[in-house]
Design an enzyme around this catalytic site. Structure first.
Site, PDB file in Angstrom:
ATOM      1  N   SER A  83       0.791  -1.238   0.000  1.00 51.49           N
ATOM      2  CA  SER A  83       0.000   0.000   0.000  1.00 51.49           C
ATOM      3  C   SER A  83       0.821   1.285   0.000  1.00 51.49           C
ATOM      4  O   SER A  83       0.269   2.354  -0.273  1.00 51.49           O
ATOM      5  CB  SER A  83      -0.927   0.033   1.214  1.00 51.49           C
ATOM      6  OG  SER A  83      -2.061  -0.735   0.971  1.00 51.49           O
ATOM      7  N   LYS A  86       0.540   3.417  -2.998  1.00 51.31           N
ATOM      8  CA  LYS A  86      -0.631   4.266  -3.290  1.00 51.31           C
ATOM      9  C   LYS A  86      -0.260   5.751  -3.295  1.00 51.31           C
ATOM     10  O   LYS A  86      -0.814   6.537  -4.063  1.00 51.31           O
ATOM     11  CB  LYS A  86      -1.722   4.015  -2.239  1.00 51.31           C
ATOM     12  CG  LYS A  86      -2.309   2.601  -2.304  1.00 51.31           C
ATOM     13  CD  LYS A  86      -3.141   2.304  -1.061  1.00 51.31           C
ATOM     14  CE  LYS A  86      -3.763   0.914  -1.110  1.00 51.31           C
ATOM     15  NZ  LYS A  86      -4.433   0.563   0.157  1.00 51.31           N
ATOM     16  N   TYR A 208      -2.807  -2.300 -10.588  1.00 56.06           N
ATOM     17  CA  TYR A 208      -2.786  -2.037  -9.145  1.00 56.06           C
ATOM     18  C   TYR A 208      -2.023  -3.154  -8.408  1.00 56.06           C
ATOM     19  O   TYR A 208      -1.162  -2.884  -7.555  1.00 56.06           O
ATOM     20  CB  TYR A 208      -4.225  -1.906  -8.625  1.00 56.06           C
ATOM     21  CG  TYR A 208      -4.316  -1.910  -7.118  1.00 56.06           C
ATOM     22  CD1 TYR A 208      -3.863  -0.816  -6.373  1.00 56.06           C
ATOM     23  CD2 TYR A 208      -4.814  -3.022  -6.424  1.00 56.06           C
ATOM     24  CE1 TYR A 208      -3.912  -0.830  -4.986  1.00 56.06           C
ATOM     25  CE2 TYR A 208      -4.873  -3.042  -5.041  1.00 56.06           C
ATOM     26  CZ  TYR A 208      -4.420  -1.944  -4.331  1.00 56.06           C
ATOM     27  OH  TYR A 208      -4.456  -1.968  -2.956  1.00 56.06           O
ATOM     28  N   TYR A 260      -4.908   4.574   7.773  1.00 50.70           N
ATOM     29  CA  TYR A 260      -6.239   3.954   7.837  1.00 50.70           C
ATOM     30  C   TYR A 260      -6.976   4.326   9.112  1.00 50.70           C
ATOM     31  O   TYR A 260      -7.000   5.486   9.498  1.00 50.70           O
ATOM     32  CB  TYR A 260      -6.134   2.425   7.681  1.00 50.70           C
ATOM     33  CG  TYR A 260      -5.315   2.027   6.487  1.00 50.70           C
ATOM     34  CD1 TYR A 260      -5.726   2.390   5.205  1.00 50.70           C
ATOM     35  CD2 TYR A 260      -4.139   1.311   6.617  1.00 50.70           C
ATOM     36  CE1 TYR A 260      -4.983   2.038   4.100  1.00 50.70           C
ATOM     37  CE2 TYR A 260      -3.390   0.952   5.516  1.00 50.70           C
ATOM     38  CZ  TYR A 260      -3.822   1.323   4.261  1.00 50.70           C
ATOM     39  OH  TYR A 260      -3.076   0.977   3.188  1.00 50.70           O
ATOM     40  N   VAL A 278       0.954  -3.643   3.942  1.00 51.42           N
ATOM     41  CA  VAL A 278       0.796  -4.925   4.651  1.00 51.42           C
ATOM     42  C   VAL A 278       2.032  -5.819   4.628  1.00 51.42           C
ATOM     43  O   VAL A 278       2.078  -6.809   5.353  1.00 51.42           O
ATOM     44  CB  VAL A 278      -0.394  -5.773   4.145  1.00 51.42           C
ATOM     45  CG1 VAL A 278      -1.700  -5.267   4.657  1.00 51.42           C
ATOM     46  CG2 VAL A 278      -0.376  -5.934   2.660  1.00 51.42           C
TER      47      VAL A 278
HETATM   48  O1  DON Z   1      -4.787  -4.365  -2.076  1.00 53.99           O
HETATM   49  C1  DON Z   1      -4.260  -4.949  -1.143  1.00 53.99           C
HETATM   50  O2  DON Z   1      -4.921  -5.531  -0.295  1.00 53.99           O
HETATM   51  C2  DON Z   1      -2.746  -4.973  -1.030  1.00 53.99           C
HETATM   52  N1  DON Z   1      -2.121  -5.096  -2.287  1.00 53.99           N
HETATM   53  C3  DON Z   1      -2.252  -3.746  -0.354  1.00 53.99           C
HETATM   54  C4  DON Z   1      -2.883  -3.521   0.988  1.00 53.99           C
HETATM   55  C5  DON Z   1      -2.022  -2.835   1.986  1.00 53.99           C
HETATM   56  O3  DON Z   1      -0.813  -2.830   1.912  1.00 53.99           O
HETATM   57  C6  DON Z   1      -2.734  -2.268   3.151  1.00 53.99           C
HETATM   58  N2  DON Z   1      -1.809  -1.685   4.088  1.00 53.99           N
HETATM   59  N3  DON Z   1      -1.645  -1.776   5.245  1.00 53.99           N
END
Ligand code: DON
Length: 339
Positions: A83, A86, A208, A260, A278
């Site tokens: 994430s 982003k 994405y 978040y 994550v």
């Molecule tokens: O879209 C997703 O779920 C993952 N590729 C990225 C999510 C993420 O890193 C959330 N962060 N804490």
């Protein structure tokens, strides 16, 4: 110039700099030592490939706007950016489409919900902000290119500008997420229904998932964060990574939405724009001064790195980094580092 715990590999010049600015490196070394044994949290496993990571990996890096890099721990191993991507994709979408258009597709309101909540703004039908998954998918769908290959290449070239070297996509993580990312697919369909993303949603989702599966290390993240602190210029290579006009857009949404459903507490306690992923990374930006990155894959229930949050909290307190700290911190960034 690189400062690190590995004293043997340092050259004479870096020793000279360390003697001017010992406090930050020593503080990072101490923080690493203090939190190394903290085993709280769990590695992400909803993307099956991510569960294979070594949970003990832990590194802290700081890159200043002068191009100095301070690092400790496992700062070389590569991991997927997830994430944290982003933030940078939002900058590219702003450059491609302009602020006004991007705002018609993606809001700037914090949600107070989890990063993967399937939720759109009731009135406008926009995803709430570009830092949650729905908003990030809509953001990535705005990246220009005549076909999927050109869009991916433009994204990879953007990373190259921020990091200062070519990057690649971890195919196993990409395919692992592509074959299990049904929540994200559901969000994309919902947004297609409301006209928030255009057709070809599988292409937007692929891009994405690829942007999330780009491999970086902790040092790379610190330099990327430092570019945001440095009006969009990579402080090590001198290359403009993103148009400086959009830095305030990027940092504002990082500040209000980057962590978040922990974003409010983060802003209150730590007080600098940040973003987590994550796979265990966190970046934080001290405008005009430095970028901070922590990597440790053990996550709390909100998907933020446990050690990462602790380290940033201590760094903020020690050096008075909170943006609204009227007492003024002890941080004094000189040409050669920190006093
Ligand atoms: O879209 C997703 O779920 C993952 N590729 C990225 C999510 C993420 O890193 C959330 N962060 N804490």
């Amino acid at each position: 110039m690189v400062h690190s715990e590995n004293r043997e590999s340092e050259n004479i010049e870096s020793k000279k700099i360390e003697s001017v600015a010992p406090s930050l490196q020593l503080f990072l070394d101490d923080l690493h030592c203090k939190y190394k044994s903290l085993g709280d949290g769990a590695v992400a496993n909803y993307i099956p490939e991510l569960s294979k990571v070594n949970p003990d990996l832990f590194s802290i890096c700081v890159a200043t706007v002068d191009g100095e890099v301070y690092q400790v721990g496992d700062f070389n191993p590569l991991f997927t950016i997830q994430s944290i991507s982003k933030v940078f994709a939002y900058g590219l979408a702003l450059e491609d489409c302009g602020r006004d258009y991007v705002l018609t597709r993606i809001g700037v309101e914090p949600t107070g919900d989890a990063f993967n909540a399937i939720i759109l703004d009731e009135q406008s039908k926009r995803p709430y902000n570009p830092m949650v998954n729905a908003g990030a998918i809509a953001t990535t769908s705005l990246i220009k290119g005549k076909n999927a290959t050109e869009r991916l290449n433009r994204l990879l070239d953007m990373y190259r500008r921020y990091i200062g070297r070519d990057v690649f996509v971890d195919i196993s993580v990409f395919t692992s997420e592509r074959s299990t990312g049904h929540r994200n697919r559901a969000m994309a369909h919902l947004m297609l229904n409301f006209g928030m993303i255009d057709g070809h949603i599988e292409e937007a989702l692929d891009l994405y998932f690829q942007q999330c599966a780009v491999m970086v290390n902790c040092r790379d993240l610190a330099v990327m964060a430092a570019a945001l602190a440095n009006k969009g210029v990579n402080p090590v290579t001198g290359e403009q990574a993103v148009d400086s006009r959009y830095i305030k857009d990027i940092l504002s949404v990082m500040y209000t939405c980057g962590m978040y459903n922990f974003a409010g507490e983060w802003a209150y306690k730590i007080g600098i724009p940040a973003k987590s992923g994550v796979s265990g990374g966190i970046i934080a930006v001290v405008p005009g001064k430095m970028g901070i990155a922590v990597f440790s894959p053990l996550l709390d229930s909100r998907g933020n790195s446990v050690r990462g949050v602790k380290v940033c909290e201590e760094l903020s307190q020690k050096f008075g980094l909170h943006m609204f700290d009227c007492a003024g911190g002890s941080l004094n960034l000189t040409k050669n580092g920190f006093n």
